[in-house]
Scaffold this motif. Structure first.
Motif, PDB file in Angstrom:
ATOM      1  N   ALA A  14      26.186 -33.533 -65.486  1.00  0.00           N
ATOM      2  CA  ALA A  14      27.615 -33.695 -65.275  1.00  0.00           C
ATOM      3  C   ALA A  14      28.419 -33.095 -66.420  1.00  0.00           C
ATOM      4  CB  ALA A  14      27.960 -35.176 -65.118  1.00  0.00           C
ATOM      5  N   GLY A  15      29.653 -32.679 -66.100  1.00  0.00           N
ATOM      6  CA  GLY A  15      30.507 -32.155 -67.163  1.00  0.00           C
ATOM      7  C   GLY A  15      31.895 -31.826 -66.664  1.00  0.00           C
ATOM      8  N   ARG A  16      32.839 -31.884 -67.578  1.00  0.00           N
ATOM      9  CA  ARG A  16      34.221 -31.487 -67.321  1.00  0.00           C
ATOM     10  C   ARG A  16      34.629 -30.527 -68.424  1.00  0.00           C
ATOM     11  NH1 ARG A  16      39.276 -33.861 -65.588  1.00  0.00           N
ATOM     12  NH2 ARG A  16      40.540 -32.002 -65.117  1.00  0.00           N
ATOM     13  N   ARG A  17      35.355 -29.466 -68.060  1.00  0.00           N
ATOM     14  CA  ARG A  17      35.758 -28.417 -69.007  1.00  0.00           C
ATOM     15  C   ARG A  17      34.551 -27.915 -69.806  1.00  0.00           C
ATOM     16  NH1 ARG A  17      39.882 -32.369 -69.231  1.00  0.00           N
ATOM     17  NH2 ARG A  17      41.798 -31.624 -68.214  1.00  0.00           N
ATOM     18  N   ILE A  18      33.539 -27.488 -69.068  1.00  0.00           N
ATOM     19  CA  ILE A  18      32.283 -27.049 -69.674  1.00  0.00           C
ATOM     20  C   ILE A  18      32.485 -25.674 -70.311  1.00  0.00           C
ATOM     21  CG2 ILE A  18      29.884 -26.426 -69.201  1.00  0.00           C
ATOM     22  CD1 ILE A  18      30.096 -28.337 -66.737  1.00  0.00           C
TER      23      ILE A  18
END
Length: 291
Positions: A144-148
């Motif tokens: 999972a990730g945001r703004r990777i």
């Protein structure tokens, strides 16, 4: 085709949905061993357990022959299936709208029900004869990730697969600002045949992608020519939405779809479409009319 790396597939056999390891000799059913922990391959990915399943399959005899099972789409219930449009230079040149494709990628969403597995027929609906093909490399998110950040993008990819992003062409033009209607007909596209675990950049950076219809090459290109590379796609998409394990991103098709012939050449019952990518395999489907 060169020998493929270890891979995992979802399939139906003996009256039940199953998953297992695909080898050159057949399929090793891993459901009896892992089914109590993981309902399907999405749950395997969420747990980071793809390597565990492959290790468990080492040295074991096949349970089924490929021809004795019905392949399913590898991930039955992803939270998101996001598709990238117009991602090869020659494909962008087909559009005479004056827009610079390099500014931002075009994105749209598809539903799992719009796809079938390897070996199943795509379904042409009675509302339109304009069923078309689009062969694409597809990535599956594992972390999972945001703004990777771009430099971290590959660390968020768990596996690779293929997509025939089948499209009902006249229905993508039913409205001014979207293509959703033409991209989500039941059983109009396919994903599969399996998941190839992603372990190194060479699996994606510059591989050959080809689509054939009845043995005739219709699309061919290399991923190294993509307008938006895989790292950028993960970075850009994760800017506005959190990517989670099991999310599927379909990364764009080369020029050569049936709509671009003069006159257009649509898929019809009896046609066989093969999407092949180096190191991933061949996704093969026929065509039938909706009953």
């Amino acid at each position: 085709m060169t020998q493929l790396p270890p891979r995992l597939a979802a399939f139906h056999a003996n009256g039940a949905d199953r998953y297992g390891a695909v080898t050159d000799r057949g399929i090793i059913d891993l459901t009896p061993e892992f089914g109590g922990r993981f309902k399907g391959l999405k749950e395997v990915i969420e747990a980071g357990a793809l390597p565990d399943l492959l290790r468990a399959a080492e040295g074991r005899a096949p349970t089924y022959r490929e021809e004795d099972v019905a392949f399913l789409i590898p991930l039955a219930n992803p939270e998101k299936i996001i598709c990238v449009g117009v991602n090869f230079p020659d494909r962008n040149a087909e559009y005479k709208d004056g827009q610079d494709a390099k500014a931002r990628p075009s994105l749209f969403i598809r539903f799992p029900r719009s796809f079938v597995g390897h070996g199943r027929n795509l379904v042409r609906p009675p509302e339109s004869e304009q069923l078309d093909y689009e062969g694409e490399v597809t990535i599956v998110i594992g972390k999972a990730g945001r703004r990777i950040p771009r430099e971290d993008a590959y660390g968020h990819i768990a596996a690779l697969t293929l997509c025939n992003e089948g499209t009902i062409r006249d229905w993508v033009r039913h409205a001014k600002f979207n293509v959703t209607q033409g991209k989500n007909w039941d059983a109009s596209g396919s994903i599969g045949p399996w998941l190839v675990p992603f372990t190194e950049a060479a699996q994606l950076d510059d591989i050959t992608l080809e689509t054939r219809v009845n043995g005739e090459v219709r699309q061919t290109d290399r991923t190294g020519r993509m307008i938006y590379d895989f790292r950028y796609i993960v970075n850009y998409v994760s800017t506005f939405t959190t990517l989670v394990p099991g999310d599927v991103i379909v990364c764009g098709t080369p020029t050569g779809a049936g709509a671009r012939f003069d006159p257009p050449v649509w898929l019809k019952p009896g046609d066989v479409i093969e999407v092949e990518a180096q190191g991933i395999g061949i996704l093969r489907n026929g065509v039938e009319d909706e009953a």
